[in-house]
Design an enzyme around this catalytic site. Structure first.
Site, short mmCIF file in Angstrom:
data_model
loop_
_atom_site.label_atom_id
_atom_site.label_comp_id
_atom_site.label_asym_id
_atom_site.label_seq_id
_atom_site.Cartn_x
_atom_site.Cartn_y
_atom_site.Cartn_z
CE LYS A 83 -4.35 -0.08 2.26
NZ LYS A 83 -4.91 0.06 3.70
C1 E4P Z 1 -8.16 1.33 3.46
O1 E4P Z 1 -7.55 0.24 2.95
C2 E4P Z 1 -8.13 1.70 4.89
O2 E4P Z 1 -7.46 0.75 5.75
C3 E4P Z 1 -9.50 1.85 5.38
O3 E4P Z 1 -10.46 1.46 4.91
C4 E4P Z 1 -9.66 3.23 6.25
O4 E4P Z 1 -10.84 3.53 6.60
P1 E4P Z 1 -10.96 4.54 7.86
O5 E4P Z 1 -11.61 5.81 7.37
O6 E4P Z 1 -12.04 3.73 8.50
O7 E4P Z 1 -9.84 4.61 8.81
#
Ligand code: E4P
Length: 214
Positions: A83
Site C-alpha cells: 500500500k
Molecule cells: C483502507 O484500506 C483503509 O485501511 C481503510 O478503509 C481506512 O478507513 P477509515 O476511514 O475507517 O480509517
C-alpha cells in the site's frame, strides 16, 4: 464483489475467514498500532490464515525508500501487496514495483484523477476512501462510482477497492456500482449477516418445530 476485511486483528480475521466468505485483508499503520503489533509480524500471521491479497502499507515518503520497503514487505509472502499513499513519489515507486511483479494498492484516493494516475503507473488496486470523503461533506459514493465509470470506459484492469466503509449502505452502493472489492471493518461484516425478520423467522420455525413434537 470480493470481500476483504479492514483490520489487523488476528482473532477477527480468523473468525471472518471461518465464514468462508473472505477474499483478502487490508491493514494500515493505524490498524497495526491499534493491535500493538508490528507490521511484519502481523502480515506474516495473516498470510498463514487467509489465502488472498493482503495489503501492507509502506511508511516511506520518497520513491527509492518506498521501493526498498515494498520489496522487503513483499518478500514476506507472495500474497502481500504494497500500500502506498497517493503522491508523485508513490507513482514513481508504483511504476518500478509493478514492473518487477510486486502488486501495489494505491491508498488514500479521494478523486477519479488520482485513481486514473495510479492505474497508469501500474497499481493493481486503488483504494477510494468513501467514508472519509463523506466526513468532509463531499459524496464518497459518487467519487467511487466515477472511478468505476472511468475505469470501465478504458477497460482499465486496476481493481477498485471501496475503502473507509462506515455502514452497510456503503457496501450496497459499492456493489451496485460494480466495485471489484469492498474492504469492510469487522463490526460492519457482522451487521451484514443479520436481519430482524430472519431472527424472527428462526424463532418461529423452532417454536413450531417444538409444538409439532407434542
Ligand atoms: C483502507 O484500506 C483503509 O485501511 C481503510 O478503509 C481506512 O478507513 P477509515 O476511514 O475507517 O480509517
Amino acid at each position: 464483489m470480493k470481500i476483504f476485511i479492514d483490520t489487523a486483528n488476528i482473532d477477527m480475521i480468523k473468525e471472518i475467514n471461518s465464514w468462508g466468505i473472505l477474499d483478502g485483508v487490508t491493514t494500515n499503520p493505524s490498524l497495526i498500532a491499534k493491535e500493538k503489533t508490528d507490521l511484519r509480524t502481523c502480515v506474516k500471521k495473516i498470510s498463514e490464515i487467509v489465502d488472498g491479497p493482503i495489503s501492507a502499507e509502506a511508511i516511506s515518503m520518497d520513491a527509492e525508500a518506498m521501493i526498498k520497503e515494498g520489496k522487503e514487505l513483499s518478500s514476506i509472502h507472495p500474497n502481500i501487496n504494497i500500500k502506498l499513499p497517493m503522491c508523485t513519489e508513490a507513482l514513481k515507486a508504483t511504476k518500478v514495483l509493478s514492473s518487477e511483479g510486486i502488486d501495489v494498492n494505491m491508498t488514500l484516493i479521494f478523486s477519479p484523477h488520482q485513481a486514473l494516475l495510479a492505474s497508469k503507473a501500474g497499481a493493481r488496486f486503488v483504494s477510494p476512501f468513501v467514508g472519509r470523503l463523506d466526513d468532509v461533506g463531499q459524496d464518497g459514493s459518487e467519487m467511487l462510482s466515477q472511478i468505476i465509470a472511468v475505469f470501465r470506459n478504458y477497460d482499465i484492469d486496476t481493481e477498485v477497492i471501496a475503502a473507509s466503509i462506515r455502514h452497510p449502505m456503503h457496501i450496497l452502493e459499492a456493489a451496485m456500482f460494480g466495485a471489484d472489492i469492498a474492504t469492510i471493518p469487522y463490526d460492519i461484516l457482522k451487521k451484514m449477516v443479520t436481519h430482524p425478520k430472519t431472527d424472527e423467522g428462526i424463532k418461529l420455525f423452532l417454536a413450531d418445530h417444538e409444538r409439532s413434537k407434542k
